[in-house]
Design a protein around this motif. Structure first.
Motif, PDB file in Angstrom:
ATOM      1  N   PRO A 136     -89.615 -68.111  49.511  1.00 51.58           N
ATOM      2  CA  PRO A 136     -90.573 -67.633  50.509  1.00 51.58           C
ATOM      3  C   PRO A 136     -91.587 -66.701  49.873  1.00 51.58           C
ATOM      4  CG  PRO A 136     -88.311 -67.461  51.306  1.00 51.58           C
ATOM      5  CD  PRO A 136     -88.229 -67.804  49.850  1.00 51.58           C
ATOM      6  N   LEU A 137     -92.755 -66.651  50.506  1.00 51.92           N
ATOM      7  CA  LEU A 137     -93.828 -65.808  49.982  1.00 51.92           C
ATOM      8  C   LEU A 137     -93.390 -64.353  49.914  1.00 51.92           C
ATOM      9  CD1 LEU A 137     -96.773 -65.353  49.139  1.00 51.92           C
ATOM     10  CD2 LEU A 137     -97.347 -65.199  51.570  1.00 51.92           C
ATOM     11  N   ARG A 138     -92.676 -63.893  50.916  1.00 55.64           N
ATOM     12  CA  ARG A 138     -92.224 -62.505  50.922  1.00 55.64           C
ATOM     13  C   ARG A 138     -91.321 -62.229  49.727  1.00 55.64           C
ATOM     14  NH1 ARG A 138     -91.900 -58.674  54.936  1.00 55.64           N
ATOM     15  NH2 ARG A 138     -90.320 -57.060  54.673  1.00 55.64           N
ATOM     16  N   THR A 139     -90.441 -63.180  49.409  1.00 53.42           N
ATOM     17  CA  THR A 139     -89.547 -63.006  48.269  1.00 53.42           C
ATOM     18  C   THR A 139     -90.329 -62.982  46.963  1.00 53.42           C
ATOM     19  OG1 THR A 139     -87.808 -64.145  49.495  1.00 53.42           O
ATOM     20  CG2 THR A 139     -87.530 -63.946  47.122  1.00 53.42           C
ATOM     21  N   VAL A 140     -91.293 -63.876  46.827  1.00 55.00           N
ATOM     22  CA  VAL A 140     -92.093 -63.914  45.600  1.00 55.00           C
ATOM     23  C   VAL A 140     -92.836 -62.602  45.404  1.00 55.00           C
ATOM     24  CG1 VAL A 140     -94.018 -65.059  44.467  1.00 55.00           C
ATOM     25  CG2 VAL A 140     -92.309 -66.408  45.661  1.00 55.00           C
TER      26      VAL A 140
ATOM     27  N   ARG B 288    -100.574 -60.559  49.706  1.00 55.99           N
ATOM     28  CA  ARG B 288     -99.844 -61.140  50.837  1.00 55.99           C
ATOM     29  C   ARG B 288    -100.757 -61.297  52.048  1.00 55.99           C
ATOM     30  NH1 ARG B 288     -96.587 -59.214  55.164  1.00 55.99           N
ATOM     31  NH2 ARG B 288     -94.908 -60.673  55.667  1.00 55.99           N
ATOM     32  N   ARG B 289    -101.598 -60.297  52.289  1.00 67.04           N
ATOM     33  CA  ARG B 289    -102.517 -60.401  53.411  1.00 67.04           C
ATOM     34  C   ARG B 289    -103.502 -61.550  53.220  1.00 67.04           C
ATOM     35  NH1 ARG B 289    -103.645 -55.555  53.537  1.00 67.04           N
ATOM     36  NH2 ARG B 289    -105.590 -55.516  52.346  1.00 67.04           N
ATOM     37  N   ARG B 290    -103.986 -61.708  51.994  1.00 71.96           N
ATOM     38  CA  ARG B 290    -104.918 -62.805  51.733  1.00 71.96           C
ATOM     39  C   ARG B 290    -104.219 -64.153  51.894  1.00 71.96           C
ATOM     40  NH1 ARG B 290    -109.222 -61.405  48.471  1.00 71.96           N
ATOM     41  NH2 ARG B 290    -109.948 -63.532  48.901  1.00 71.96           N
ATOM     42  N   VAL B 291    -102.996 -64.235  51.348  1.00 66.58           N
ATOM     43  CA  VAL B 291    -102.256 -65.497  51.468  1.00 66.58           C
ATOM     44  C   VAL B 291    -101.934 -65.789  52.927  1.00 66.58           C
ATOM     45  CG1 VAL B 291    -100.106 -66.667  50.869  1.00 66.58           C
ATOM     46  CG2 VAL B 291    -101.323 -65.358  49.140  1.00 66.58           C
ATOM     47  N   LEU B 292    -101.524 -64.739  53.672  1.00 68.97           N
ATOM     48  CA  LEU B 292    -101.218 -64.947  55.078  1.00 68.97           C
ATOM     49  C   LEU B 292    -102.468 -65.307  55.869  1.00 68.97           C
ATOM     50  CD1 LEU B 292     -98.631 -62.121  55.838  1.00 68.97           C
ATOM     51  CD2 LEU B 292     -98.215 -64.555  55.487  1.00 68.97           C
TER      52      LEU B 292
ATOM     53  N   GLU C 122    -110.788 -67.001  44.359  1.00 67.59           N
ATOM     54  CA  GLU C 122    -110.036 -68.229  44.569  1.00 67.59           C
ATOM     55  C   GLU C 122    -109.582 -68.362  46.013  1.00 67.59           C
ATOM     56  OE1 GLU C 122    -109.674 -66.177  42.187  1.00 67.59           O
ATOM     57  OE2 GLU C 122    -110.051 -67.278  40.324  1.00 67.59           O
ATOM     58  N   PHE C 123    -109.139 -67.242  46.626  1.00 67.27           N
ATOM     59  CA  PHE C 123    -108.719 -67.309  48.017  1.00 67.27           C
ATOM     60  C   PHE C 123    -109.909 -67.619  48.923  1.00 67.27           C
ATOM     61  CE2 PHE C 123    -105.190 -64.821  46.305  1.00 67.27           C
ATOM     62  CZ  PHE C 123    -104.121 -65.487  46.874  1.00 67.27           C
ATOM     63  N   GLY C 124    -111.062 -67.090  48.564  1.00 68.01           N
ATOM     64  CA  GLY C 124    -112.246 -67.411  49.336  1.00 68.01           C
ATOM     65  C   GLY C 124    -112.571 -68.892  49.277  1.00 68.01           C
TER      66      GLY C 124
END
Length: 822
Positions: A50-54, A380-384, A425-427
């Motif tokens: 999970p993203l949180r774990t990573v 995490r905020r960007r990924v979420l 990249e997120f953009g």
């Protein structure tokens, strides 16, 4: 009733789902398959965390490593500080006490040698020196039990050995006092004790700090020089009394002279600082030091055995030796202060360094942890955020499709506004998702518009076809009124029946295309008429038996859809049950409205099929007619749509005969009261409704009489039908003849048919003024959709009476019209 072919493959429609959302099967299928199909690339051995774990791993692993390094560095510095502080403390504690014992043993050794060399000499100085030595030993002895775990290497062993040697001091003194110990024994013992004390100097000169160790080594060499001068002084002390120096003593003296000269010139002098060099120069240039050096050179020059020692030289030696040792002790004291100060300064610097490194390291750790946490939170905020956009796309597209199916207009810019994300990249990923969202919504809108346009096209074509069908029905009415030949009328009625079915199929197409049937009623209609009208639209209508309990009426807004629903269900029942098995229709008022049961004796369906069909009736889907052109279940979809629009409850159950029983529950709000203008059946038929479809069903062919009368057309008193005849579903009542027909008068007249006689007054359309129906007398029999049956029965009666049927064109009856078909 039974589903075959594609019906048994399931009720799912391509492009639709049970919730009535067209175009969302692929999205929901992906959501249902999540964890299987989407994760197949990972099934080969990889596991997705999970993203949180990573992110926690990214945060904790570097932080834990940095904290560990900081803790290890702090521990090492703290340990080094503790060791150096302990060594400095031991040096400042052990050094002075060991120096006091060292010097006391040096003097006591010399005085002991003098006392043994001249027994008659006074021993007062020796006694006083022994007291000084005892005090120094008393101060030194507790050091043997001190904690030296963090101290210099070998210090504990040196202290223990010194104390053990010192414990024999009392025994050696007694031997000296009693005369049992000679000069050599006493010299050897004191030299051993002084050597043990010298090992203590050597131990405290070794430390963890290199600079302090170098200074301590100079201090050790100075004490070694003092030891050599004291050893030289002790050997000469026993020679002054005898006036001669033996060869062995001479060797001891020369060895001691060479050793202390080496130590001072080669080991001490080069390592002294400016102040110590000044003291050393002053010491070596002093008169006493020069005198001692000259006497040592004289002894070395004398050489050989039996060196003569004069008392005058003894006095010079005594003064020079005592002064030289005092000067050396002064230099030792100055160097000790410098060495101790250097050690204390090193400990202070190490302590400051320790605190600085600990504080700065802790600050760095906190800063790194904080920055890592902050960056991880941002990541995490960007990924979420990107994940939220993906979820929004996943949820928005089905909602947009549902709204489009409901006929709403969707603005792509309003639903998915164009974003201006960051340039990283997120953009780019957000921009790609936004573009995918806009493309998906735009595609859905375009497909919905195309689908709506195609539905409108289908409705337009179907409406035009319905107009043609209406014209065809009108033409058939005209032909039925124009011809009276039974065979022609039978063919016309068959065409009329086929055209009525064709009209229902066209209405199916309109309904499936999103439209509504145009057949409307302005007044309530009896349920019996509704059932007969539905029966008239079924191909194998002769097998349908209708039984209605009471006289329920149906609201005008539900008549057309209900006829359509019942016709579809009746035709389904007759199509999937083997002839000549009947299809029973029972209707009765219930507490929540009116229930109509359609029961066949076919093969039935499986439990899963019943469940699927009932689910279809509960949630009719939106269908794309083009994609389901080959589907034979269109009637069920039509039933589901019309039922949902009216609020009817349709449920399929297994029948006790092995077939299927369909229960249609008409809610109470669709059940109407009998109009006051229509008389009740108990009052008898009135001239206005004599030809209406109020007749009870007949066995196997139609309704039973409800007024208690029975017809004697067949052997059992019921109407008789023969295969191939025109529609005999419903007949109009025939007035009883006034008397038996007179054979002389020819055949009895055939029953006269009246236009729209099969409909109730509320459903009748005004007849043209010039039509024969409009000119019929008020009491004439009304015409029904299948009154050709009456025509056939009357013909058979006349033939049985020996009369011939009327020739074509002589009958004055009118053929039934399309209104008689419902």
């Amino acid at each position: 009733m039974r589903l075959t072919g594609d019906e048994e493959s399931g009720l799912r429609v391509s492009g639709t789902n049970r919730d009535g959302r067209r175009g969302t099967d692929s999205v929901r299928a992906v959501r249902r398959r999540r964890g299987t199909t989407d994760e197949q690339p990972w099934a080969a051995g990889e596991r997705r965390l999970p993203l949180r774990t990573v992110l926690l791993v990214l945060l904790l692993v570097p932080s834990a490593a940095l904290v560990s390094l900081w803790g290890l560095a702090t521990y090492e510095l703290g340990n080094e500080y503790r060791v150096q502080a302990a060594q400095l403390d031991l040096k400042t504690t052990v050094g002075p006490r060991n120096a006091a014992l060292f010097n006391a043993l040096q003097r006591e050794r010399r005085l002991t040698q003098e006392a043994l060399a001249s027994p008659r000499a006074s021993r007062a100085d020796l006694t006083r020196q022994r007291t000084v030595t005892d005090r120094a030993l008393a101060g030194f002895r507790p050091l043997a039990s001190a904690d030296t775990s963090d101290g210099q290497q070998g210090l504990a062993a040196a202290l223990s050995r010194t104390v053990r040697v010192a414990d024999r001091l009392a025994q050696e003194r007694r031997a000296v006092d009693t005369g049992t110990a000679d000069e050599d024994r006493a010299f050897t013992y004191y030299t051993e004790a002084i050597g043990a004390s010298t090992e203590v100097f050597a131990a405290i000169s070794r430390g963890a700090n290199g600079e302090v160790t170098g200074l301590s080594q100079v201090l050790f060499d100075l004490n070694g020089a003092v030891d050599m001068i004291g050893r030289e002084d002790a050997v000469l002390a026993r020679g002054w009394a005898s006036g001669r120096l033996s060869a062995e003593d001479y060797d001891l003296v020369t060895d001691a002279v060479g050793t202390h000269e080496y130590l001072l010139k080669s080991r001490v002098a080069p390592n002294l600082n400016a102040e110590e060099s000044r003291l050393y120069t002053a010491m070596t240039r002093s008169r006493e030091w020069q005198t001692r050096v000259e006497l040592e050179e004289w002894l070395q020059a004398a050489g050989g055995e039996g060196v003569a020692l004069s008392p005058a030289r003894a006095e010079q030696w005594r003064t020079a030796a005592d002064t030289s040792v005092a000067r050396l002790e002064e230099l030792i004291g100055a160097h000790s202060r410098i060495s101790n100060a250097a050690g204390a300064d090193a400990v202070r610097k190490l302590e400051l360094y320790l605190y600085s490194v600990a504080a700065l390291g802790l600050l760095a750790v906190l800063l790194v942890v904080l920055m890592t946490w902050r960056l991880t939170a941002v990541l995490r905020r960007r990924v979420l955020a990107v994940h939220g956009q993906a979820q929004d796309l996943e949820q928005r597209l089905p909602q947009v499709v549902t709204r489009l199916e409901q006929g709403e207009d969707v603005d792509v810019d309003a639903e998915v506004p164009e974003l201006s994300p960051a340039s990283d990249e997120f953009g780019e990923l957000s921009r790609a998702l936004n573009l995918a969202s806009r493309t998906a919504v735009h595609t859905a809108v375009r497909q919905a518009e195309q689908h709506r346009g195609f539905e409108r096209l289908l409705q337009r074509i179907a409406r035009r076809t319905q107009l043609l069908i209406g014209l065809q029905l009108k033409k058939l009415d005209e032909l039925e009124r124009r011809h009276e030949d039974p065979q022609v009328l039978e063919g016309l009625f068959d065409l009329d029946h086929l055209t009525a079915r064709l009209r229902r199929y066209e209405e199916n197409l309109v309904i499936l295309a999103g439209g509504q049937p145009r057949r409307r009623w302005r007044k309530p209609v009896p349920l019996l008429d509704v059932l007969r009208a539905a029966q008239g639209e079924v191909q194998d209508y002769r097998r349908i038996e209708i039984d209605v309990e009471g006289r329920p009426w149906i609201s005008e807004r539900a008549v057309g859809p209900l006829i359509h629903i019942l016709a579809e269900l009746m035709e389904n029942a007759t199509a999937f049950s083997k002839p000549p098995a009947p299809v029973e229709i029972k209707a009765a008022p219930v507490s929540r409205g009116v229930a109509v049961e359609i029961e066949d004796r076919g093969l039935g369906m499986e439990a899963e099929q019943y469940e699927a069909v009932n689910a279809l009736m509960q949630a009719p889907p939106q269908m794309d007619v083009v994609t389901r052109a080959d589907d034979v279940r269109l009637g069920l979809y039509v039933v589901a749509r019309l039922s949902a629009g009216l609020g009817l409850q349709v449920e399929l159950r297994p029948s006790a005969f092995g077939g299927t029983r369909v229960i249609v529950l008409v809610p109470q709000d669709l059940v109407a009261e009998r109009p006051r203008s229509v008389p009740d059946a108990a009052d008898g038929p009135s001239p206005d409704d004599a030809g209406a479809l109020h007749l009870p069903p007949r066995r196997h062919t139609g309704p039973r009489p409800v007024d208690g009368s029975r017809r004697a057309d067949g052997p059992d008193g019921l109407p008789v039908r023969s295969r191939g005849q025109a529609m005999a579903d419903v007949t109009a009542p025939v007035p009883a003849p006034a008397g038996p027909p007179d054979p002389q008068d020819g055949p009895a007249p055939l029953p006269r048919r009246t236009r729209q006689a099969s409909l109730v007054a509320e459903l009748r359309a005004p007849a043209p003024q010039d039509s024969p129906a409009a000119q019929a007398p008020p009491g004439a029999p009304a015409r029904s959709g299948a009154t050709i049956g009456a025509f056939q029965r009357q013909s058979r009666k006349n033939r049985a009476a020996g009369a011939r049927p009327s020739a074509p064109g002589t009958d004055q009856t009118e053929p039934p019209t399309r209104e008689d078909r419902g």
